[in-house]
Design a protein around this motif. Structure first.
Motif, PDB file in Angstrom:
ATOM      1  N   MET A 255      -3.381  -1.951   4.974  1.00 30.92           N
ATOM      2  CA  MET A 255      -3.996  -3.002   4.170  1.00 30.92           C
ATOM      3  C   MET A 255      -4.534  -2.471   2.841  1.00 30.92           C
ATOM      4  O   MET A 255      -4.726  -3.236   1.884  1.00 30.92           O
ATOM      5  CB  MET A 255      -5.131  -3.655   4.973  1.00 30.92           C
ATOM      6  CG  MET A 255      -5.536  -5.042   4.495  1.00 30.92           C
ATOM      7  SD  MET A 255      -6.867  -5.710   5.526  1.00 30.92           S
ATOM      8  CE  MET A 255      -6.006  -5.908   7.093  1.00 30.92           C
ATOM      9  N   ALA A 256      -4.757  -1.169   2.783  1.00 26.05           N
ATOM     10  CA  ALA A 256      -5.294  -0.582   1.545  1.00 26.05           C
ATOM     11  C   ALA A 256      -4.313  -0.696   0.384  1.00 26.05           C
ATOM     12  O   ALA A 256      -4.714  -0.646  -0.779  1.00 26.05           O
ATOM     13  CB  ALA A 256      -5.659   0.884   1.781  1.00 26.05           C
ATOM     14  N   ASP A 257      -3.042  -0.860   0.691  1.00 26.65           N
ATOM     15  CA  ASP A 257      -2.009  -1.038  -0.334  1.00 26.65           C
ATOM     16  C   ASP A 257      -1.440  -2.449  -0.177  1.00 26.65           C
ATOM     17  O   ASP A 257      -0.602  -2.693   0.683  1.00 26.65           O
ATOM     18  CB  ASP A 257      -0.906   0.007  -0.152  1.00 26.65           C
ATOM     19  CG  ASP A 257       0.181  -0.089  -1.222  1.00 26.65           C
ATOM     20  OD1 ASP A 257       0.249  -1.123  -1.921  1.00 26.65           O
ATOM     21  OD2 ASP A 257       0.979   0.849  -1.329  1.00 26.65           O
ATOM     22  N   PRO A 258      -1.901  -3.398  -0.979  1.00 24.18           N
ATOM     23  CA  PRO A 258      -1.465  -4.795  -0.815  1.00 24.18           C
ATOM     24  C   PRO A 258       0.046  -4.962  -0.867  1.00 24.18           C
ATOM     25  O   PRO A 258       0.605  -5.799  -0.155  1.00 24.18           O
ATOM     26  CB  PRO A 258      -2.146  -5.525  -1.986  1.00 24.18           C
ATOM     27  CG  PRO A 258      -3.348  -4.680  -2.293  1.00 24.18           C
ATOM     28  CD  PRO A 258      -2.915  -3.264  -2.058  1.00 24.18           C
ATOM     29  N   ARG A 259       0.722  -4.153  -1.684  1.00 25.63           N
ATOM     30  CA  ARG A 259       2.185  -4.273  -1.765  1.00 25.63           C
ATOM     31  C   ARG A 259       2.836  -3.844  -0.458  1.00 25.63           C
ATOM     32  O   ARG A 259       3.801  -4.470  -0.001  1.00 25.63           O
ATOM     33  CB  ARG A 259       2.717  -3.432  -2.925  1.00 25.63           C
ATOM     34  CG  ARG A 259       2.346  -3.983  -4.312  1.00 25.63           C
ATOM     35  CD  ARG A 259       2.782  -3.035  -5.396  1.00 25.63           C
ATOM     36  NE  ARG A 259       2.125  -1.722  -5.240  1.00 25.63           N
ATOM     37  CZ  ARG A 259       2.349  -0.672  -6.022  1.00 25.63           C
ATOM     38  NH1 ARG A 259       3.251  -0.763  -7.007  1.00 25.63           N
ATOM     39  NH2 ARG A 259       1.706   0.470  -5.841  1.00 25.63           N
ATOM     40  N   LEU A 260       2.307  -2.784   0.136  1.00 22.00           N
ATOM     41  CA  LEU A 260       2.846  -2.322   1.412  1.00 22.00           C
ATOM     42  C   LEU A 260       2.608  -3.355   2.502  1.00 22.00           C
ATOM     43  O   LEU A 260       3.487  -3.642   3.318  1.00 22.00           O
ATOM     44  CB  LEU A 260       2.199  -0.987   1.791  1.00 22.00           C
ATOM     45  CG  LEU A 260       2.581  -0.400   3.157  1.00 22.00           C
ATOM     46  CD1 LEU A 260       4.091  -0.224   3.276  1.00 22.00           C
ATOM     47  CD2 LEU A 260       1.858   0.926   3.382  1.00 22.00           C
ATOM     48  N   TRP A 261       1.409  -3.928   2.532  1.00 15.75           N
ATOM     49  CA  TRP A 261       1.074  -4.946   3.536  1.00 15.75           C
ATOM     50  C   TRP A 261       2.017  -6.145   3.409  1.00 15.75           C
ATOM     51  O   TRP A 261       2.552  -6.628   4.412  1.00 15.75           O
ATOM     52  CB  TRP A 261      -0.377  -5.364   3.352  1.00 15.75           C
ATOM     53  CG  TRP A 261      -0.930  -6.277   4.410  1.00 15.75           C
ATOM     54  CD1 TRP A 261      -1.045  -7.631   4.350  1.00 15.75           C
ATOM     55  CD2 TRP A 261      -1.454  -5.894   5.693  1.00 15.75           C
ATOM     56  NE1 TRP A 261      -1.614  -8.122   5.499  1.00 15.75           N
ATOM     57  CE2 TRP A 261      -1.877  -7.077   6.339  1.00 15.75           C
ATOM     58  CE3 TRP A 261      -1.611  -4.679   6.338  1.00 15.75           C
ATOM     59  CZ2 TRP A 261      -2.447  -7.086   7.612  1.00 15.75           C
ATOM     60  CZ3 TRP A 261      -2.179  -4.675   7.609  1.00 15.75           C
ATOM     61  CH2 TRP A 261      -2.593  -5.853   8.234  1.00 15.75           C
ATOM     62  N   ARG A 262       2.260  -6.615   2.181  1.00 10.48           N
ATOM     63  CA  ARG A 262       3.166  -7.749   1.968  1.00 10.48           C
ATOM     64  C   ARG A 262       4.604  -7.376   2.324  1.00 10.48           C
ATOM     65  O   ARG A 262       5.349  -8.191   2.852  1.00 10.48           O
ATOM     66  CB  ARG A 262       3.072  -8.239   0.526  1.00 10.48           C
ATOM     67  CG  ARG A 262       1.749  -8.937   0.192  1.00 10.48           C
ATOM     68  CD  ARG A 262       1.846  -9.750  -1.093  1.00 10.48           C
ATOM     69  NE  ARG A 262       2.099  -8.900  -2.251  1.00 10.48           N
ATOM     70  CZ  ARG A 262       1.135  -8.322  -2.982  1.00 10.48           C
ATOM     71  NH1 ARG A 262      -0.142  -8.519  -2.661  1.00 10.48           N
ATOM     72  NH2 ARG A 262       1.432  -7.578  -4.026  1.00 10.48           N
ATOM     73  N   HIS A 263       4.963  -6.130   2.027  1.00  9.65           N
ATOM     74  CA  HIS A 263       6.308  -5.661   2.384  1.00  9.65           C
ATOM     75  C   HIS A 263       6.519  -5.713   3.897  1.00  9.65           C
ATOM     76  O   HIS A 263       7.585  -6.138   4.362  1.00  9.65           O
ATOM     77  CB  HIS A 263       6.496  -4.228   1.876  1.00  9.65           C
ATOM     78  CG  HIS A 263       7.756  -3.571   2.362  1.00  9.65           C
ATOM     79  ND1 HIS A 263       9.012  -3.979   1.969  1.00  9.65           N
ATOM     80  CD2 HIS A 263       7.939  -2.544   3.250  1.00  9.65           C
ATOM     81  CE1 HIS A 263       9.929  -3.227   2.580  1.00  9.65           C
ATOM     82  NE2 HIS A 263       9.299  -2.353   3.358  1.00  9.65           N
ATOM     83  N   LEU A 264       5.518  -5.324   4.658  1.00  6.81           N
ATOM     84  CA  LEU A 264       5.639  -5.368   6.108  1.00  6.81           C
ATOM     85  C   LEU A 264       5.669  -6.796   6.624  1.00  6.81           C
ATOM     86  O   LEU A 264       6.296  -7.083   7.650  1.00  6.81           O
ATOM     87  CB  LEU A 264       4.493  -4.583   6.748  1.00  6.81           C
ATOM     88  CG  LEU A 264       4.555  -3.062   6.546  1.00  6.81           C
ATOM     89  CD1 LEU A 264       3.288  -2.405   7.070  1.00  6.81           C
ATOM     90  CD2 LEU A 264       5.782  -2.470   7.229  1.00  6.81           C
ATOM     91  N   ALA A 265       4.996  -7.709   5.926  1.00  8.10           N
ATOM     92  CA  ALA A 265       5.079  -9.118   6.305  1.00  8.10           C
ATOM     93  C   ALA A 265       6.510  -9.629   6.151  1.00  8.10           C
ATOM     94  O   ALA A 265       6.974 -10.467   6.943  1.00  8.10           O
ATOM     95  CB  ALA A 265       4.128  -9.954   5.456  1.00  8.10           C
ATOM     96  N   ASP A 266       7.219  -9.116   5.150  1.00  8.60           N
ATOM     97  CA  ASP A 266       8.607  -9.521   4.909  1.00  8.60           C
ATOM     98  C   ASP A 266       9.600  -8.752   5.775  1.00  8.60           C
ATOM     99  O   ASP A 266      10.729  -9.221   5.982  1.00  8.60           O
ATOM    100  CB  ASP A 266       8.959  -9.311   3.435  1.00  8.60           C
ATOM    101  CG  ASP A 266       8.168 -10.219   2.506  1.00  8.60           C
ATOM    102  OD1 ASP A 266       7.755 -11.299   2.959  1.00  8.60           O
ATOM    103  OD2 ASP A 266       7.952  -9.831   1.345  1.00  8.60           O
ATOM    104  N   THR A 267       9.203  -7.575   6.255  1.00 10.05           N
ATOM    105  CA  THR A 267      10.100  -6.729   7.056  1.00 10.05           C
ATOM    106  C   THR A 267       9.372  -6.281   8.326  1.00 10.05           C
ATOM    107  O   THR A 267       9.100  -5.093   8.512  1.00 10.05           O
ATOM    108  CB  THR A 267      10.560  -5.504   6.253  1.00 10.05           C
ATOM    109  OG1 THR A 267       9.399  -4.773   5.812  1.00 10.05           O
ATOM    110  CG2 THR A 267      11.398  -5.905   5.056  1.00 10.05           C
ATOM    111  N   PRO A 268       9.042  -7.207   9.215  1.00 13.03           N
ATOM    112  CA  PRO A 268       8.220  -6.860  10.381  1.00 13.03           C
ATOM    113  C   PRO A 268       8.862  -5.838  11.315  1.00 13.03           C
ATOM    114  O   PRO A 268       8.155  -5.191  12.095  1.00 13.03           O
ATOM    115  CB  PRO A 268       8.016  -8.209  11.085  1.00 13.03           C
ATOM    116  CG  PRO A 268       9.101  -9.088  10.577  1.00 13.03           C
ATOM    117  CD  PRO A 268       9.369  -8.648   9.175  1.00 13.03           C
TER     118      PRO A 268
END
Length: 396
Positions: A255-268
């Motif tokens: 969660m500390a990296d918003p881009r990474l968190w959103r990326h995982l939402a798109d690539t679960p």
């Protein structure tokens, strides 16, 4: 052995900077002398190759019968009570062979992968209930609302602990992780008394839970009363404390990296690998539990005399540049992330690792799906680290 004052382990300013301190200690010396709780001198092994060897070295005894007298001697010298917590009662984690093999087999026969896999739907439903209750537009404490209650509920249901007793267990186990006897001993006594009563109740009215199965034993062997209480301590404490830390650490760093968190939402499908990399980067368990030298040993050119307490730094070993490229960077594409030692290695490898992985994966999948734009509500430096030599959690 002299080191720079900046890299002293377990002192007041250590906890909030444990990763950096560990990296400096490992670079400076392969074996580091430190003191836990202001009374217990220990030798800390910090490099990956040494750590993996130490975790399987029979000269580094896990026998509580060897460890207790050493710890009691240091407590007495410091003018502290010599009583140790119930975690040092007989169970497989504090036994050498052949006793370890017997106790592990008795537990493994009941705590099977099939039994764990049968929990998947229950873990999913519990997680969904907890995530559904989280507020959408205001900060919340992830530890209190998800990371702690999920594994605590799972392990208590598995063991057959009544729902009304779980809040007390939560407080006791938190106190047990403290290195200060004044806090951990009252909690240990309370837990021992509670477990003795629970075991007695299971004997009179057994159910289909894990504790009832352990009480029954098998046709050829069963745990005695001391071993039962010790094993329940191990399952309840290790079974939820490590999972709480594992979920918390995964959420904190992803969660500390918003881009990474959103990326995982798109690539679960990448979430399991991302979790493994977080555990390599910042282990939920700081040190493997106590060992004592049954004979002099040499690690990294340093001789450790017989009769000394040794801790293996899982956190530091997982960040060793001799093992992992660019180890201080979080890389969810790292191919060898699962070579981390966060669940131990060798015969003491964590029996509950499959359950911990399941809980973390389900929790993170649902959390990311529900909150694809979540972020930390405070600056990372304001997150309070757990002050425990063994566990490496975040308090809130």
């Amino acid at each position: 052995m002299q080191t720079d004052t900046q890299v002293r382990l377990f002192e007041e300013d250590y906890w909030q900077h444990a990763l950096d301190v560990g990296d400096r200690v490992r670079a400076a010396e392969p074996v580091h002398r430190a003191e836990v709780g202001g009374y217990l001198p220990v030798w800390v092994i910090s490099r990956y190759a040494d750590a993996r060897r130490a975790l399987t070295d029979s000269r580094l005894s896990k026998d509580a019968g060897r460890i207790r007298p050493v710890m009691e001697r240091h407590l007495r010298a410091a003018g502290l009570p010599t009583e140790l917590s119930g975690m040092f009662r007989p169970h497989m984690l504090f036994q050498d062979q052949p006793a370890h093999g017997r106790l592990r087999r008795l537990l493994a026969d009941k705590f099977t992968r099939t039994r764990i896999e049968q929990l998947r739907s229950r873990v999913f439903d519990l997680t969904r209930t907890l995530v559904d209750a989280l507020p959408v537009d205001e900060p919340f404490d992830l530890v209190d609302k998800l990371a702690f209650p999920l594994p605590l509920t799972v392990i208590c249901e598995l063991m057959g602990v009544p729902a009304q007793d779980r809040e007390a267990l939560r407080d006791w186990t938190a106190a047990l992780m403290d290195d200060a006897p004044a806090r951990l001993l009252p909690a240990s006594r309370a837990m021992e008394g509670y477990f003795a009563e629970l075991i007695s109740a299971k004997r009179k009215h057994p159910g289909d839970d894990l504790l009832s199965a352990l009480v029954r034993g098998s046709d050829t062997d069963r745990l005695d009363d001391e071993e039962l209480i010790g094993t329940v301590f191990l399952i309840l404490v290790a079974g939820h404390e490590t999972s709480t830390n594992a979920i918390t650490k995964a959420a904190r760093w992803l969660m500390a990296d918003p881009r990474l968190w959103r990326h995982l939402a798109d690539t679960p499908h990448r979430i399991p690998q991302a979790i493994e990399e977080v555990w390599r980067f910042d282990s939920p368990v700081r040190m493997a539990t106590h060992r004592v030298t049954a004979a002099p040993v040499v690690y990294g050119g340093v001789e450790i005399p017989a009769g000394e307490i040794v801790l293996v730094s899982l956190t530091s070993a997982n960040r060793d540049p001799e093992m992992f490229g660019d180890p201080a960077s979080l890389d969810i594409g790292r191919a060898d992330a699962r070579r981390h030692l966060s669940f131990g290695y060798g015969m003491h490898h964590c029996l509950g690792a499959p359950l911990g992985r399941m809980e973390a994966e389900i929790a993170l999948r649902q959390l990311i799906a529900r909150f694809p734009r979540a972020r930390l509500a405070v600056e990372p430096q304001r997150l309070r680290a757990q002050r425990s030599a063994i566990m490496a959690g975040i308090e809130e």
